[in-house]
Design a protein around this motif. Structure first.
Motif, PDB file in Angstrom:
ATOM      1  N   ILE A  15       0.846  -1.223   0.000  1.00 13.86           N
ATOM      2  CA  ILE A  15       0.000   0.000   0.000  1.00 13.86           C
ATOM      3  C   ILE A  15       0.866   1.251   0.000  1.00 13.86           C
ATOM      4  CG2 ILE A  15      -1.607   1.320   1.437  1.00 13.86           C
ATOM      5  CD1 ILE A  15      -2.882  -0.956  -0.087  1.00 13.86           C
ATOM      6  N   THR A  16       1.985   1.211   0.710  1.00 14.66           N
ATOM      7  CA  THR A  16       2.871   2.384   0.739  1.00 14.66           C
ATOM      8  C   THR A  16       3.386   2.710  -0.660  1.00 14.66           C
ATOM      9  OG1 THR A  16       3.552   1.848   3.003  1.00 14.66           O
ATOM     10  CG2 THR A  16       4.976   3.323   1.738  1.00 14.66           C
ATOM     11  N   GLU A  17       3.788   1.671  -1.369  1.00 15.19           N
ATOM     12  CA  GLU A  17       4.254   1.897  -2.753  1.00 15.19           C
ATOM     13  C   GLU A  17       3.143   2.477  -3.611  1.00 15.19           C
ATOM     14  OE1 GLU A  17       7.319   1.605  -3.881  1.00 15.19           O
ATOM     15  OE2 GLU A  17       8.007   1.036  -1.866  1.00 15.19           O
ATOM     16  N   ASN A  18       1.937   1.917  -3.471  1.00 16.79           N
ATOM     17  CA  ASN A  18       0.800   2.424  -4.242  1.00 16.79           C
ATOM     18  C   ASN A  18       0.477   3.855  -3.852  1.00 16.79           C
ATOM     19  OD1 ASN A  18       0.533  -0.011  -5.527  1.00 16.79           O
ATOM     20  ND2 ASN A  18      -1.043  -0.802  -4.130  1.00 16.79           N
ATOM     21  N   LEU A  19       0.540   4.157  -2.532  1.00 21.43           N
ATOM     22  CA  LEU A  19       0.231   5.499  -2.060  1.00 21.43           C
ATOM     23  C   LEU A  19       1.234   6.519  -2.590  1.00 21.43           C
ATOM     24  CD1 LEU A  19      -1.615   7.234  -0.290  1.00 21.43           C
ATOM     25  CD2 LEU A  19      -0.125   6.717   1.657  1.00 21.43           C
ATOM     26  N   LYS A  20       2.519   6.136  -2.562  1.00 24.50           N
ATOM     27  CA  LYS A  20       3.548   7.038  -3.081  1.00 24.50           C
ATOM     28  C   LYS A  20       3.341   7.283  -4.577  1.00 24.50           C
ATOM     29  CE  LYS A  20       7.259   5.912   0.176  1.00 24.50           C
ATOM     30  NZ  LYS A  20       8.605   5.313   0.314  1.00 24.50           N
ATOM     31  N   GLY A  21       3.056   6.178  -5.290  1.00 23.11           N
ATOM     32  CA  GLY A  21       2.866   6.317  -6.741  1.00 23.11           C
ATOM     33  C   GLY A  21       1.681   7.187  -7.083  1.00 23.11           C
ATOM     34  N   SER A  78      -4.003   4.025   6.385  1.00 21.53           N
ATOM     35  CA  SER A  78      -4.332   4.489   7.746  1.00 21.53           C
ATOM     36  C   SER A  78      -4.900   3.346   8.584  1.00 21.53           C
ATOM     37  CB  SER A  78      -5.336   5.643   7.682  1.00 21.53           C
ATOM     38  OG  SER A  78      -4.787   6.724   7.002  1.00 21.53           O
ATOM     39  N   TYR A  79      -5.757   2.536   7.941  1.00 19.83           N
ATOM     40  CA  TYR A  79      -6.359   1.393   8.646  1.00 19.83           C
ATOM     41  C   TYR A  79      -5.291   0.382   9.088  1.00 19.83           C
ATOM     42  CZ  TYR A  79      -8.932  -2.966   9.300  1.00 19.83           C
ATOM     43  OH  TYR A  79      -9.416  -4.135   9.795  1.00 19.83           O
ATOM     44  N   LEU A  80      -4.356   0.078   8.165  1.00 18.81           N
ATOM     45  CA  LEU A  80      -3.297  -0.873   8.492  1.00 18.81           C
ATOM     46  C   LEU A  80      -2.359  -0.332   9.557  1.00 18.81           C
ATOM     47  CD1 LEU A  80      -2.443  -2.270   4.938  1.00 18.81           C
ATOM     48  CD2 LEU A  80      -3.654  -3.442   6.764  1.00 18.81           C
ATOM     49  N   LEU A  81      -2.045   0.963   9.483  1.00 20.19           N
ATOM     50  CA  LEU A  81      -1.200   1.571  10.509  1.00 20.19           C
ATOM     51  C   LEU A  81      -1.853   1.474  11.887  1.00 20.19           C
ATOM     52  CD1 LEU A  81       0.321   4.827   8.945  1.00 20.19           C
ATOM     53  CD2 LEU A  81       1.531   2.752   9.623  1.00 20.19           C
ATOM     54  N   GLU A  82      -3.162   1.689  11.916  1.00 21.20           N
ATOM     55  CA  GLU A  82      -3.886   1.607  13.183  1.00 21.20           C
ATOM     56  C   GLU A  82      -3.831   0.193  13.761  1.00 21.20           C
ATOM     57  OE1 GLU A  82      -8.464   2.150  14.859  1.00 21.20           O
ATOM     58  OE2 GLU A  82      -7.967   2.659  12.785  1.00 21.20           O
ATOM     59  N   LYS A  83      -4.052  -0.804  12.887  1.00 20.75           N
ATOM     60  CA  LYS A  83      -4.031  -2.176  13.349  1.00 20.75           C
ATOM     61  C   LYS A  83      -2.625  -2.621  13.750  1.00 20.75           C
ATOM     62  CE  LYS A  83      -8.312  -2.673  13.096  1.00 20.75           C
ATOM     63  NZ  LYS A  83      -9.034  -2.710  14.397  1.00 20.75           N
ATOM     64  N   ARG A  84      -1.632  -2.096  13.044  1.00 23.31           N
ATOM     65  CA  ARG A  84      -0.259  -2.459  13.400  1.00 23.31           C
ATOM     66  C   ARG A  84       0.100  -1.911  14.771  1.00 23.31           C
ATOM     67  NH1 ARG A  84       4.950  -1.848  13.766  1.00 23.31           N
ATOM     68  NH2 ARG A  84       6.338  -3.286  12.657  1.00 23.31           N
ATOM     69  N   SER A  85      -0.348  -0.699  15.025  1.00 25.94           N
ATOM     70  CA  SER A  85      -0.083  -0.083  16.320  1.00 25.94           C
ATOM     71  C   SER A  85      -0.772  -0.860  17.439  1.00 25.94           C
ATOM     72  CB  SER A  85      -0.559   1.371  16.309  1.00 25.94           C
ATOM     73  OG  SER A  85      -0.367   1.954  17.578  1.00 25.94           O
ATOM     74  N   GLU A  86      -2.043  -1.260  17.203  1.00 25.59           N
ATOM     75  CA  GLU A  86      -2.775  -2.019  18.214  1.00 25.59           C
ATOM     76  C   GLU A  86      -2.093  -3.371  18.485  1.00 25.59           C
ATOM     77  OE1 GLU A  86      -6.703  -2.459  16.820  1.00 25.59           O
ATOM     78  OE2 GLU A  86      -7.264  -0.352  17.083  1.00 25.59           O
ATOM     79  N   THR A  87      -1.679  -4.056  17.428  1.00 28.79           N
ATOM     80  CA  THR A  87      -1.048  -5.371  17.577  1.00 28.79           C
ATOM     81  C   THR A  87       0.293  -5.269  18.297  1.00 28.79           C
ATOM     82  OG1 THR A  87      -2.099  -6.087  15.533  1.00 28.79           O
ATOM     83  CG2 THR A  87      -0.292  -7.429  16.342  1.00 28.79           C
ATOM     84  N   ALA A  88       1.051  -4.217  17.958  1.00 29.60           N
ATOM     85  CA  ALA A  88       2.342  -4.020  18.608  1.00 29.60           C
ATOM     86  C   ALA A  88       2.176  -3.779  20.105  1.00 29.60           C
ATOM     87  CB  ALA A  88       3.087  -2.861  17.955  1.00 29.60           C
ATOM     88  N   ILE A  89       1.154  -3.007  20.457  1.00 27.11           N
ATOM     89  CA  ILE A  89       0.905  -2.737  21.879  1.00 27.11           C
ATOM     90  C   ILE A  89       0.513  -4.028  22.590  1.00 27.11           C
ATOM     91  CG2 ILE A  89      -0.654  -1.567  23.479  1.00 27.11           C
ATOM     92  CD1 ILE A  89      -0.743   0.759  21.453  1.00 27.11           C
TER      93      ILE A  89
END
Length: 767
Positions: free
Chosen positions: A274-280, A449-460
């Motif tokens: 998604i980051t690559e797609n977002l940058k592109g 944004s959704y993936l970042l949120e879930k990554r943060s929750e999982t890391a915690i």
């Protein structure tokens, strides 16, 4: 009434016989008890102590909720577990290997104290490091402060060849040989002169140690488990029980962390794309703005783009869910271990699958436990197998149904996006192009944004993961061993010795064919028992009844004298023939004492020694045997010449005389009867000391001359088979035939010979 009394009497006699047998063999029984007691004590002493240490843990069973879970919530859910599954996990080699990292089972150090080898564990005065030579027994002798002696006696190498080793070495030096490689470091001053050590191969240690682990559920519905370990070293048992409980808690945290890690890997992979797609999309949007000077859209275009963005976002989420369902479906179809399959990453609508998987796991665990004790053909095993197959089929059908539903949703979203695309195509080219670029950017931004949120929750969650299991009680140091039960072993040994001693006693009694008491005689024959003679002590140069006239022995002969008076009537002279089956039954001694007791009653008595083959009567009185019955019956001497007076009043003796070549012919000659007729004129009692009737026939002839015939049996010497000879004689109408039981041990009955007389008669027996 009489029959009942008789039955009671017989039972009483049987009980007495049992106790008599036990008393008779008391020394042997005591020896058996002592022998078995000593053997069991030896065994109990040298058995190594076994200590048991126990720790308790609480199993926090997972409880899945059916709602409120989003696309990644289930990534944190472990597979369902129950107490039985956790018990198997604790006993696994995997968990044992983790616990062994904290407890040393490979180094075994021994010494001998109080004749018993004990393991020192951490009390060893030296430590050994080893690279080669596992399983070899080394003898270690401290020499001085810096040196020790190392010995290996006749060990076998892998080829079966014997080898030995004996050297004095310094501490801390590497020892490398063909058979071992080790280093010994001194840790404290040795207290003993000799030690032994064995280093075991750590590769196979977990498998061996796991066998000693025991896990028990404290009650059927309890989630409290008791982890026990037994070892011959108390401290090691405590340490390992605690290490195993700790390893169990840690593995549970690691399991949850691993699942969270898999979720983070999944999110990171998606974020990367998604980051690559977002940058592109951001670059393209910016370049288009610069080239076309377009900075805003019309209201219609914004509305179309908004709807398209929402539809594409939903399509992306559904696509991820479809990918996960496909992965789960492939796992189920491939036959992978169903216990390890989880619903990681599924959206909340798939809570149904999670519940089905939980049920599947529970049934599989039940099947696994049952298979430990039952065959695959056991009805309950077969039922659970069918249930497992049905649950797997239902899971697959549910996945297929959900996949079909997702495909239909994807088709609807794709049609909606296609229609909106048509509306977008109607807009001016610049506005249309700008809207498409902005739409892609917005969609990528939302997913990012959704993936970042879930990554943060999982890391915690990963960082704060704690086990639902917990240690309730740590293992305490076991002060006393659970085995061996030394007192019980010794007690069992004593009881076994007693039982075996009694069994051997009764076996010996059963196999013993000797006559022991009057009852043994009366059971077989109806010939009356004239009396019993107790065991008599030898008195040199004296007749026992004269030497101890108040003893039990003298009283027993008085009793025989009295009974003889009732057997013969209307005769002035009483001729008594005394015989036995074989020699050694006390025939001559009985004749002497019976003659003595008769003379004491003022009866003129003579004893004739007619056992001319083995004459001993003259020796008892210290008389000459140059002439006697043999010379008398052969006509060489007169009757008056062979009669010898003794030192006792009223008691005379006719010895056997020189041993003749034909004693039977002499006894059966007519002269024998004439001699007896002459003696009847002078004496009141004539006692005939006859040869043993079981060896020669002389006694039968003499018994025909007698008024009374006494058949002598000796207790604990004469065989019960001798009674058949007595029965045979009784049928031949031998006059006045009776039995006297000689050499009866007074301790057999526990009482004296009180035939109506006072105990004063036996006072000499106590001197």
């Amino acid at each position: 009434m009489n029959r009942d009394s008789l039955q009671i009497e017989e039972d009483t006699i049987d009980i007495k016989e049992i106790f008599r047998t036990l008393y008779r063999y008391k020394i042997m029984i005591l020896l058996f008890v002592i022998l078995f007691g000593c053997t069991s004590s030896y065994y109990a002493y040298f058995q190594p102590n076994l200590y048991k240490a126990s720790a308790t843990v609480e199993v926090g069973l997972d409880k899945h909720s059916s709602s409120g879970q989003d696309v990644l919530a289930m990534a944190m859910e472990s597979g369902s577990m129950n107490a039985a599954t956790e018990m198997e996990l604790i006993q696994s080699r995997f968990l044992t290997e983790k616990a062994l990292k904290e407890v040393d089972f490979t180094h075994k150090y021994y010494t001998t104290r109080k004749f018993k080898e004990i393991e020192l564990y951490k009390e060893s005065p030296f430590q050994v490091g080893m690279l080669k030579g596992y399983g070899i027994s080394f003898d270690f002798y401290p020499v001085d402060e810096k040196h020790y002696r190392l010995i290996v006696e006749e060990a076998k190498d892998r080829h079966g060849n014997l080898w030995s080793y004996d050297k004095t070495l310094p501490y801390g030096e590497e020892i490398v040989t063909e058979h071992f490689h080790l280093n010994i470091v001194k840790t404290k001053e040795p207290q003993d002169t000799k030690y032994r050590f064995v280093i075991l191969d750590p590769v196979n240690m977990a498998k061996n140690v796991a066998r000693g682990v025991r896990v028990d559920q404290l009650s059927r519905y309890s989630t409290i488990l008791e982890i026990s370990y037994s070892d011959n070293v108390a401290l090691r048992a405590q340490e390992f029980a605690n290490a195993l409980a700790k390893a169990y808690i840690e593995q549970n945290i690691e399991k949850k962390t691993q699942e969270a890690t898999r979720t983070l890997d999944f999110v990171d992979k998606q974020l990367k794309a998604i980051t690559e797609n977002l940058k592109g999309s951001a670059i393209k949007l910016e370049e288009f703005k610069k080239s076309s000077n377009t900075v805003s859209l019309s209201a219609k275009a914004e509305n179309i783009l908004k709807q398209m963005s929402e539809s594409e976002t939903k399509l992306a989420e559904i696509s991820m869910e479809d990918e996960m369902l496909n992965t789960l479906y492939k796992q189920m179809k491939s036959g992978q271990d169903s216990e390890s399959i989880t619903a990681t990453g599924l959206v909340m609508v798939q809570a149904q699958i999670s519940a089905m998987l939980k049920e599947l796991h529970e049934v599989i665990a039940q099947h696994k436990i049952l298979r430990e004790t039952k065959t695959e053909m056991y009805p309950e095993v077969r039922r659970l197998k069918r249930v497992i197959a049905e649950l797997k089929k239902n899971v697959l059908m549910t996945i297929e149904s959900m996949s079909q539903s997702i495909k239909e949703k994807k088709a609807l979203l794709e049609r909606s996006i296609s229609e909106q695309q048509k509306l977008l195509n109607q807009l001016p080219a610049d506005e249309r192009m700008y809207g498409q670029l902005q739409r892609k950017f917005v969609v990528n931004e939302k997913i990012y944004s959704y993936l970042l949120e879930k990554r943060s929750e999982t890391a915690i969650i990963k960082a704060s993961t704690v086990s639902k299991n917990r240690i309730i009680d740590k293992a305490l140091y076991p002060e006393s061993p659970i085995k061996p039960k030394r007192k019980m072993i010794v007690l069992v040994g004593l009881i076994l010795g007693l039982i075996l001693g009694i069994a051997v006693a009764f076996l010996r009694e059963f196999l013993d064919d000797r006559i022991k008491e009057e009852e043994d005689v009366t059971k077989v024959t109806d010939v009356p028992v004239l009396g019993q003679i107790p065991h008599m002590k030898e008195i040199n140069g004296a007749v026992q009844v004269f030497a101890s006239p108040k003893s039990a022995l003298a009283e027993s002969f008085r009793n025989i004298r009295t009974n003889l008076q009732f057997m013969v009537r209307n005769t002035s002279t009483h001729v008594i023939a005394i015989t036995s089956t074989i020699g050694g039954e006390g025939k001559t001694t009985t004749c002497i004492n019976l003659g003595g007791i008769m003379s004491m009653a003022d009866k003129k008595t003579v004893i004739l020694n007619l056992d001319m083959r083995k004459p001993t009567l003259h020796e008892k009185f210290g008389l000459q045997n140059s002439k006697g019955m043999s010379t008398l019956l052969s006509g060489h001497t007169a009757l008056g010449e062979v009669i010898q007076q003794t030192e006792y009043e009223n008691l005379d003796i006719i010895t056997s005389g020189p041993v003749p070549p034909n004693p039977s012919e002499l006894i059966q000659s007519p002269l024998m009867e004439k001699v007896l007729e002459k003696l009847r004129e002078v004496y009141d009692v004539i006692i005939l000391d006859t040869p043993p009737i079981g060896l020669v026939t002389d006694a039968r002839t003499l018994m025909s001359f007698a008024d009374t015939s006494i058949y002598l049996l000796r207790a604990d010497y004469s065989k019960k088979g001798f009674l058949h000879s007595i029965e045979k004689l009784s049928k031949e109408e031998i006059s006045g035939l009776s039995i006297v039981l000689n050499d009866v041990k007074t301790s057999r009955h526990g009482y004296g010979y009180g035939y109506g007389y006072g105990y004063g008669y036996y006072e000499e027996d106590e001197k």
